[in-house]
Write a protein that holds these residues in place. Sequence first.
Motif, PDB file in Angstrom:
ATOM      1  N   ARG A 150      -7.039   6.070  -8.621  1.00  0.00           N
ATOM      2  CA  ARG A 150      -8.500   6.171  -8.706  1.00  0.00           C
ATOM      3  C   ARG A 150      -9.062   6.924  -7.499  1.00  0.00           C
ATOM      4  O   ARG A 150     -10.001   7.717  -7.630  1.00  0.00           O
ATOM      5  CB  ARG A 150      -9.123   4.779  -8.805  1.00  0.00           C
ATOM      6  CG  ARG A 150      -8.858   4.077 -10.127  1.00  0.00           C
ATOM      7  CD  ARG A 150      -9.741   2.854 -10.280  1.00  0.00           C
ATOM      8  NE  ARG A 150      -9.483   1.847  -9.258  1.00  0.00           N
ATOM      9  CZ  ARG A 150      -8.603   0.863  -9.383  1.00  0.00           C
ATOM     10  NH1 ARG A 150      -7.884   0.757 -10.495  1.00  0.00           N
ATOM     11  NH2 ARG A 150      -8.452  -0.013  -8.416  1.00  0.00           N
ATOM     12  N   ARG A 151      -8.494   6.667  -6.323  1.00  0.00           N
ATOM     13  CA  ARG A 151      -8.972   7.325  -5.109  1.00  0.00           C
ATOM     14  C   ARG A 151      -8.824   8.839  -5.199  1.00  0.00           C
ATOM     15  O   ARG A 151      -9.642   9.592  -4.643  1.00  0.00           O
ATOM     16  CB  ARG A 151      -8.201   6.799  -3.897  1.00  0.00           C
ATOM     17  CG  ARG A 151      -8.726   7.291  -2.552  1.00  0.00           C
ATOM     18  CD  ARG A 151      -7.844   6.839  -1.417  1.00  0.00           C
ATOM     19  NE  ARG A 151      -6.530   7.471  -1.462  1.00  0.00           N
ATOM     20  CZ  ARG A 151      -6.285   8.707  -1.049  1.00  0.00           C
ATOM     21  NH1 ARG A 151      -7.264   9.446  -0.563  1.00  0.00           N
ATOM     22  NH2 ARG A 151      -5.065   9.199  -1.118  1.00  0.00           N
ATOM     23  N   THR A 152      -7.791   9.291  -5.897  1.00  0.00           N
ATOM     24  CA  THR A 152      -7.538  10.724  -6.029  1.00  0.00           C
ATOM     25  C   THR A 152      -8.073  11.294  -7.340  1.00  0.00           C
ATOM     26  O   THR A 152      -7.712  12.398  -7.732  1.00  0.00           O
ATOM     27  CB  THR A 152      -6.031  11.005  -5.910  1.00  0.00           C
ATOM     28  OG1 THR A 152      -5.311  10.201  -6.862  1.00  0.00           O
ATOM     29  CG2 THR A 152      -5.531  10.678  -4.511  1.00  0.00           C
ATOM     30  N   GLY A 153      -8.919  10.541  -8.044  1.00  0.00           N
ATOM     31  CA  GLY A 153      -9.639  11.085  -9.190  1.00  0.00           C
ATOM     32  C   GLY A 153      -9.078  10.814 -10.557  1.00  0.00           C
ATOM     33  O   GLY A 153      -9.588  11.355 -11.542  1.00  0.00           O
ATOM     34  N   THR A 154      -8.038   9.985 -10.659  1.00  0.00           N
ATOM     35  CA  THR A 154      -7.470   9.667 -11.969  1.00  0.00           C
ATOM     36  C   THR A 154      -7.882   8.265 -12.376  1.00  0.00           C
ATOM     37  O   THR A 154      -7.590   7.298 -11.660  1.00  0.00           O
ATOM     38  CB  THR A 154      -5.938   9.757 -11.943  1.00  0.00           C
ATOM     39  OG1 THR A 154      -5.553  11.095 -11.628  1.00  0.00           O
ATOM     40  CG2 THR A 154      -5.342   9.378 -13.298  1.00  0.00           C
ATOM     41  N   GLY A 175      -5.163   1.766  -7.463  1.00  0.00           N
ATOM     42  CA  GLY A 175      -6.183   2.122  -6.485  1.00  0.00           C
ATOM     43  C   GLY A 175      -5.993   3.517  -5.934  1.00  0.00           C
ATOM     44  O   GLY A 175      -6.958   4.274  -5.750  1.00  0.00           O
ATOM     45  N   GLU A 176      -4.741   3.900  -5.655  1.00  0.00           N
ATOM     46  CA  GLU A 176      -4.449   5.242  -5.160  1.00  0.00           C
ATOM     47  C   GLU A 176      -4.782   6.294  -6.211  1.00  0.00           C
ATOM     48  O   GLU A 176      -5.338   7.362  -5.886  1.00  0.00           O
ATOM     49  CB  GLU A 176      -2.973   5.339  -4.770  1.00  0.00           C
ATOM     50  CG  GLU A 176      -2.493   6.721  -4.375  1.00  0.00           C
ATOM     51  CD  GLU A 176      -3.128   7.243  -3.107  1.00  0.00           C
ATOM     52  OE1 GLU A 176      -3.038   8.462  -2.864  1.00  0.00           O
ATOM     53  OE2 GLU A 176      -3.726   6.450  -2.353  1.00  0.00           O
ATOM     54  N   THR A 208       1.398   3.949  -3.126  1.00  0.00           N
ATOM     55  CA  THR A 208       1.213   5.401  -3.028  1.00  0.00           C
ATOM     56  C   THR A 208       2.412   6.141  -3.612  1.00  0.00           C
ATOM     57  O   THR A 208       2.260   7.126  -4.344  1.00  0.00           O
ATOM     58  CB  THR A 208       1.008   5.810  -1.562  1.00  0.00           C
ATOM     59  OG1 THR A 208      -0.179   5.161  -1.063  1.00  0.00           O
ATOM     60  CG2 THR A 208       0.865   7.318  -1.419  1.00  0.00           C
ATOM     61  N   ARG A 215      -6.018   1.701 -14.426  1.00  0.00           N
ATOM     62  CA  ARG A 215      -6.145   0.265 -14.220  1.00  0.00           C
ATOM     63  C   ARG A 215      -4.844  -0.408 -14.601  1.00  0.00           C
ATOM     64  O   ARG A 215      -3.997   0.165 -15.302  1.00  0.00           O
ATOM     65  CB  ARG A 215      -7.311  -0.323 -15.007  1.00  0.00           C
ATOM     66  CG  ARG A 215      -7.236  -0.198 -16.509  1.00  0.00           C
ATOM     67  CD  ARG A 215      -8.583  -0.566 -17.117  1.00  0.00           C
ATOM     68  NE  ARG A 215      -8.612  -0.454 -18.555  1.00  0.00           N
ATOM     69  CZ  ARG A 215      -8.555  -1.488 -19.396  1.00  0.00           C
ATOM     70  NH1 ARG A 215      -8.444  -2.715 -18.913  1.00  0.00           N
ATOM     71  NH2 ARG A 215      -8.601  -1.316 -20.700  1.00  0.00           N
ATOM     72  N   ALA A 271       0.821  -1.224   0.000  1.00  0.00           N
ATOM     73  CA  ALA A 271       0.000   0.000   0.000  1.00  0.00           C
ATOM     74  C   ALA A 271       0.851   1.269   0.000  1.00  0.00           C
ATOM     75  O   ALA A 271       0.682   2.124  -0.889  1.00  0.00           O
ATOM     76  CB  ALA A 271      -0.962  -0.009   1.189  1.00  0.00           C
TER      77      ALA A 271
END
Length: 308
Positions: A147-151, A144-145, A86, A154, A82
């Motif tokens: 996507r979490r921040t809006g980008t 995942g990070e 990041t 995959r 994780a």
Amino acid sequence: MRGWWQDLTDLVLPAECGGCGMPRTVLCEECRAALSGAVPSRVRPEPEPPGLPVVHAAARYADEVRAVLLAHKERGALALAAPLGTALAGAVRTGLRATSGATPGVTAAGGGGPVLLVPVPSSRAAVRARGHDPARRIALAAAGELRRTGTAARVLAVLRQRRAVADQAGLNSRQRLENLAGALAVAPGGGRLLRGGSVVLVDDLMTTGASLTEAARAVRAATAHAWARTRREGGTAEEGPISCRGTTPVVYGATAWEVMGERMNGSRHEGTGRRHAVPGFAGAGRADDSICAAVVAAMPDSFEINRN
């Protein structure tokens, strides 16, 4: 099985910091800052392999960062994926901004589809020995990070090893390039998938750049083949491979590359080496290349070069 068991024990047993060994924490604040506290930088190994795309790294491979990467890769500290993801996501964002001029936000950089993270694969033997594929695991965490921040992002794990390679330990830059030449290929159908967004090669570590160079060659060959096939089947140029810059697709062919001679022998003088035909790419490693790359860490001297 080993990966599943390690995931379970990481949840149940007290952990220690993967960087400094502080008890009861996966990664302490100081080691987390060493990993992700600096702005990611462009890195260039010396000598720089012909065909290496633009690479950005989150941190220098030293001290706590080295310990964290080794703990994840070799000692199965899977909870470190994780924070490593990041850090990798930060390098991806910086790389996309540098190569496309876009600021990753609510949409993918360049507006041409999602960011496609393509991990450099470990050998089957290494995956069996470790119980996991480190680069792929970190890439999934990075996606995942992002996507979490809006980008939109995959992972496309489309690269495969098509032949056995020797252990890279102890090999110099040229030997590593020769060892890996032609070792990777994109899985059938992968070329079409790679045309669906901005391709970013990802790995946990860059040393000489040989692995990323070979991965880039395989991806360029696959996307060029897929684009040519689309054209033969009546497609249009707009359906070609998407670049980090969102530029018009390029068909890569055999192109002379003026670096092999002196640069591969350690000289830093440009334009004095012999010209060699390098199949599968054109303009590789320049700002207008069709792909870019991001890694968690790179050797410290690859950062120093950028100051000159």
